[in-house]
Each structure stands twice: as C-alpha cells, then as structure tokens.
Scaffold this motif. Structure first.
Motif, short mmCIF file in Angstrom:
data_model
loop_
_atom_site.label_atom_id
_atom_site.label_comp_id
_atom_site.label_asym_id
_atom_site.label_seq_id
_atom_site.Cartn_x
_atom_site.Cartn_y
_atom_site.Cartn_z
N HIS A 117 0.71 -1.47 0.24
CA HIS A 117 0.36 -0.34 0.47
C HIS A 117 0.54 1.21 0.05
CE1 HIS A 117 -3.41 -2.59 1.33
NE2 HIS A 117 -3.56 -2.42 0.52
N VAL A 118 1.08 1.99 -1.14
CA VAL A 118 1.91 3.35 -0.74
C VAL A 118 1.21 4.25 -0.54
CG1 VAL A 118 2.65 4.42 -2.54
CG2 VAL A 118 1.91 2.70 -4.14
N ASN A 119 2.88 4.40 0.23
CA ASN A 119 2.30 5.20 1.77
C ASN A 119 2.64 6.59 1.08
OD1 ASN A 119 2.13 6.62 4.09
ND2 ASN A 119 2.45 4.64 5.14
N ILE A 120 2.14 8.03 1.48
CA ILE A 120 3.02 9.14 0.93
C ILE A 120 2.24 10.11 1.40
CG2 ILE A 120 3.64 9.00 -1.37
CD1 ILE A 120 1.05 10.09 -2.94
N GLY A 121 2.79 11.19 1.69
CA GLY A 121 2.31 12.78 2.65
C GLY A 121 2.03 13.38 1.20
N ALA A 122 0.90 14.09 1.37
CA ALA A 122 0.09 14.37 -0.06
C ALA A 122 0.98 16.44 0.10
CB ALA A 122 -1.08 13.81 -0.79
N GLY A 123 0.74 17.02 1.37
CA GLY A 123 0.99 18.36 1.56
C GLY A 123 -0.05 18.49 2.84
N PRO A 124 0.76 19.85 3.07
CA PRO A 124 -0.56 20.46 3.98
C PRO A 124 -2.10 21.09 2.93
CG PRO A 124 0.88 22.10 3.39
CD PRO A 124 1.34 21.00 2.17
N ALA A 125 -2.74 20.96 3.96
CA ALA A 125 -4.22 21.40 3.93
C ALA A 125 -4.69 22.79 5.36
CB ALA A 125 -5.16 20.72 3.85
N VAL A 126 -4.83 23.67 4.44
CA VAL A 126 -5.47 24.88 5.13
C VAL A 126 -6.20 24.82 5.21
CG1 VAL A 126 -4.91 27.07 5.23
CG2 VAL A 126 -3.18 25.77 4.55
N PHE A 127 -6.96 24.36 6.50
CA PHE A 127 -8.49 24.51 6.98
C PHE A 127 -9.03 25.54 7.79
CE2 PHE A 127 -9.31 19.89 6.83
CZ PHE A 127 -9.33 19.47 5.71
N THR A 128 -10.45 26.23 6.77
CA THR A 128 -11.05 27.54 8.01
C THR A 128 -12.05 26.94 8.05
OG1 THR A 128 -12.27 27.51 5.18
CG2 THR A 128 -9.79 28.75 5.12
N ARG A 129 -12.61 26.00 8.03
CA ARG A 129 -13.53 25.69 9.38
C ARG A 129 -12.67 25.43 11.01
NH1 ARG A 129 -17.48 23.14 6.80
NH2 ARG A 129 -18.30 24.50 4.63
N ASP A 130 -13.52 25.45 11.83
CA ASP A 130 -12.95 25.13 13.23
C ASP A 130 -12.62 23.62 13.42
OD1 ASP A 130 -12.56 26.47 15.41
OD2 ASP A 130 -13.98 25.01 16.50
N ARG A 131 -12.55 23.43 14.59
CA ARG A 131 -12.17 22.35 13.97
C ARG A 131 -13.63 21.62 14.78
NH1 ARG A 131 -7.74 18.91 17.53
NH2 ARG A 131 -6.58 20.35 16.44
N SER A 132 -14.19 22.68 15.87
CA SER A 132 -14.94 21.68 15.91
C SER A 132 -16.13 21.52 14.84
CB SER A 132 -15.74 22.84 17.02
OG SER A 132 -16.60 23.97 16.20
N GLU A 133 -16.57 21.76 13.74
CA GLU A 133 -17.55 21.78 13.21
C GLU A 133 -16.38 20.01 12.31
OE1 GLU A 133 -18.50 24.62 10.50
OE2 GLU A 133 -16.87 25.69 11.38
N LEU A 134 -15.84 19.89 12.05
CA LEU A 134 -14.95 18.80 11.53
C LEU A 134 -15.41 17.99 12.56
CD1 LEU A 134 -12.01 20.45 10.33
CD2 LEU A 134 -14.01 19.61 8.72
N GLU A 135 -16.01 17.82 13.95
CA GLU A 135 -16.21 16.26 14.65
C GLU A 135 -16.59 15.19 14.40
OE1 GLU A 135 -16.10 18.58 18.90
OE2 GLU A 135 -14.08 18.66 18.35
N PRO A 136 -17.20 15.21 13.96
CA PRO A 136 -18.52 14.16 13.00
C PRO A 136 -17.17 12.94 12.17
CG PRO A 136 -20.10 16.27 12.72
CD PRO A 136 -18.09 16.86 13.43
N TYR A 137 -16.82 14.08 11.60
CA TYR A 137 -15.62 13.46 11.14
C TYR A 137 -14.79 12.86 10.88
CZ TYR A 137 -18.60 15.90 7.99
OH TYR A 137 -19.59 16.70 7.71
N MET A 138 -14.31 12.85 13.11
CA MET A 138 -13.14 12.36 13.63
C MET A 138 -12.92 11.26 14.26
SD MET A 138 -11.48 16.00 14.30
CE MET A 138 -11.89 17.69 13.10
N PRO A 139 -13.38 9.96 13.71
CA PRO A 139 -13.96 8.35 14.32
C PRO A 139 -12.84 8.29 15.20
CG PRO A 139 -12.59 8.18 11.99
CD PRO A 139 -12.63 9.67 12.45
N THR A 140 -11.08 9.01 15.92
CA THR A 140 -10.78 8.23 16.69
C THR A 140 -9.71 9.52 17.09
OG1 THR A 140 -8.95 8.24 14.54
CG2 THR A 140 -9.85 6.28 15.34
N PRO A 141 -10.98 10.43 18.00
CA PRO A 141 -9.89 11.20 18.57
C PRO A 141 -8.85 10.68 19.60
CG PRO A 141 -12.62 11.60 19.56
CD PRO A 141 -11.51 10.16 18.17
N ARG A 142 -7.34 11.31 19.34
CA ARG A 142 -6.50 11.09 20.83
C ARG A 142 -5.23 11.66 20.43
NH1 ARG A 142 -3.04 6.08 18.40
NH2 ARG A 142 -3.77 5.60 16.63
#
Ligand SMILES: Cc1cc2nc3c(=O)[nH]c(=O)nc-3n(C[C@H](O)[C@H](O)[C@H](O)COP(=O)(O)OP(=O)(O)OC[C@H]3O[C@@H](n4cnc5c(N)ncnc54)[C@H](O)[C@@H]3O)c2cc1C
Length: 313
Positions: free
Chosen positions: A54-79
């Motif tokens: 399984h080819v594993n690559i870092g594909a670059g940084p993302a600059v997110f304009t959304r606050d973390r709380s708005e993305l929490e439903p998509y975060m299955p493994t908070p740690r």
C-alpha cells in the motif's frame, strides 16, 4: 524442518497450510525445488510475482478555514500521540474513502485519505514542518478568510498487480541454509498517475466544499496536473502490507492458488494470508486475511477427514 537452536524434524499431515506472510510464502515455495525445479506451485511462473504494497505518501498540507468543532463528526479516533517526544493532536484523523462509482468513472485505484497532525495557523513551528503551507495561508488571508488549522494530508493507495514487481531468491543462504530473498518492488506510471489524479480531486473538493486549500507537495513534487508522458517519479513510503505473491486465480494459468486457497498443482497444500490477494485494495488487509482464514478452516473441516472447526465463543 530446522530451528536456529539446532533441532530438526519432519511433519506428516493430511493437509498443510503455509501461512508465513507475503514475503516468506514465495520464498518457501521457490526454495522447495528439489522435485519441482521452478518451486512448488510455480507452473505458471506466478510465485513471487505481482508483489503489491500500500503506497503510503504525504501529499501536502491543507489549510482549513473550518473550526475544529465543525469537523468533529468526521473524526472517528480522537486521541493524542507522542511524536518524537512531543504530544501531538491526532484528533483530526478524518478518514475519507472515495465512492466506488467515482473511482470507476475516473479510473482511479482505491485510496484512503487522512488529514492528520493539525497545527494552529500561527504556531511558530508550522512553516518549518509544512513549508508549503505558507502559500495557502497567505492566499486565504489575502482573500480576507481566516485559517483555523493546518493538518497534513496522507494517502494510502492501491497499486495494480504487476508481474514485474516480484520476490526472487538470491544465491546467498541464511543460517538455516535457506536461500535469501530479494524484492524488486515496482510502482507503475499508471499507479502514480492515479495517485496524482486522486490528490487533485481531493484538493478540488477541499476548495469547492469551502473547507480551505490543499497545497499538493509530495516530497517536493508539486505538479498536480502532469501530462500522460511526463516524469512523475515522486518518493513514496510503504504501508508494511505485503500482498499478492501467491495470487488466487480461477485458472491455474493465471495464479498460484484456487478459490479455496489450495495450490492449483498440489492436492493438499493451502496458503493463508495476504500472499493470495489477487488485487490489493487500499487499506486494512487483516480483515480480509481473517475472513479468508475462517473460510479455509471451514473448507478443511469439510474435506480433510478428522478435522473440525471449534464452535465460536
Ligand atoms: C507496523 C505495522 C502496522 C500494521 N497495521 C495494520 C493495520 O492497522 N491494519 C491492517 O489490516 N494491517 C496492518 N498491518 C499489516 C498486517 O499486519 C499484515 O498484512 C498481516 O499481518 C499479514 O498477515 P499474514 O498472515 O499474511 O502474515 P504475518 O502476519 O506476517 O504472519 C506470518 C507468520 O509466519 C511466521 N513465519 C515467517 N516465516 C516463517 C518460517 N520460515 N517458519 C516459521 N514461521 C515463519 C512469522 O513469524 C509470522 O508469525 C500492519 C503491519 C505492520 C508491520
């Protein structure tokens, strides 16, 4: 059979299951060549071929304009994890999988995309850890949009089964007198094009969904839109998943084992593990390995006298 402590023994059984992993399965089959010179199960020359990772690559940084709380439903493994002695937040490990219809329409290989290890946009370390994030931050601020966090993008990708990607034996022997193996892992131009097309698609979606910007940077390779014949030789890592070297096939001409994981040309030899995968998918091979092992156990219980599967629990 021999052990490093000097013991040796033989075993007899009604059926054997070779389950030594995607590298050691072909090594043992190829090295078992005293009666069959090409190795056991190698009549169609597929033992050791079609090695996939399984080819594993870092594909670059993302600059997110959304606050973390708005993305929490998509975060299955908070740690939080320890990264080189520093506690880093993994809680943005949002995993995306592209819909099968989309992959088919765009002829993309399977791919798992994660956004991970976010920095706050004004963290002093950001520009040295993700140097190419600067452009996205400047661009968004020039538009009057305030960035909230900067994760990096990681891809785990499927590759095509390629007979030239293979495990072979060398002339050298190990301490038990077994030939050592060598691996010639190949990634095709089409594998790389699929990775770039996937990254481009994800980057476009990040923009279109109003999440922010993704600056493609695969080990310094930033050309997200190459022509078909361009050199696209960017660096990649592995996923520690060894697959495909004793592939399953309906016909003995196209692989090593049949659909019961039995070696086509041997009446009582079976193979367990990811060596039998005919294609690789993008992630978590172990679930399929376990499913195949359970199916093989049921098959052996049905065909080998004196065996039975213990009831679950
Ligand atoms: C760091 C890491 C993280 C991973 N994370 C994940 C994950 O999150 N999800 C996932 O699905 N997969 C993950 N994997 C992959 C997964 O572990 C493998 O795909 C899976 O274990 C392969 O199963 P297998 O039965 O084919 O081989 P293996 O699990 O490698 O089993 C082969 C066994 O055979 C033994 N063996 C080998 N040669 C001989 C010999 N000559 N004589 C006797 N015994 C021998 C080995 O010691 C081993 O115990 C990870 C792998 C690594 C290394």
């Amino acid at each position: 059979m021999k052990t490093l402590s000097g013991n040796s023994f033989t075993a007899t059984a009604a059926a054997f299951v070779l389950a030594t992993g995607g590298l050691e399965v072909p090594r043992l089959l190829l090295a078992s060549n005293d009666r069959r010179p090409a190795g056991i199960g190698n009549e169609s020359d597929f033992v050791g071929r079609c090695f996939m990772e399984h080819v594993n690559i870092g594909a670059g940084p993302a600059v997110f304009t959304r606050d973390r709380s708005e993305l929490e439903p998509y975060m299955p493994t908070p740690r939080t994890v320890d990264m080189d002695g520093e506690q880093r937040d993994l809680s943005l490990q949002a995993v995306l999988l592209l819909a099968p219809e989309l992959m088919q329409k765009r002829e993309l290989r399977s791919c798992e995309v994660t956004f991970e290890f976010p920095f706050p946009p004004d963290d002093a370390r950001l520009r040295s850890v993700y140097p190419s994030a600067a452009h996205g931050l400047d661009l968004l601020r020039a538009e009057g949009t305030e960035p909230h966090m900067v994760p990096t993008t990681r891809l785990l990708c499927e590759q095509e089964p390629n007979p030239a990607s293979r495990v072979t034996l060398t002339g050298k022997k190990d301490a038990l007198g077994m030939p050592e193996l060598q691996l010639d892992w190949r990634i095709t131009h089409d594998d790389r094009m699929s990775i770039l097309r996937t990254v481009r698609f994800v980057a476009k979606q990040v923009g279109q969904q109003g999440l922010g910007r993704l600056q493609i940077d695969i080990g310094g390779f930033r050309n997200a839109d190459p022509g078909r014949d361009d050199d696209i030789d960017f660096p990649v890592n592995t996923g520690s998943h060894h697959l495909g070297t004793a592939r399953m096939s309906a016909s003995p001409q196209q692989g090593v084992v049949d659909t019961d994981c039995k070696v086509h040309s041997v009446a009582n030899l079976y193979i367990g593990g990811s060596a039998v995968f005919p294609t690789s998918g993008a992630n978590t091979p172990t679930l399929t390995i376990v499913a195949l092992a359970l199916r093989l156990a049921e098959h052996l219980a049905a065909v080998v006298p004196g065996t039975a599967v213990a009831p679950a629990g």
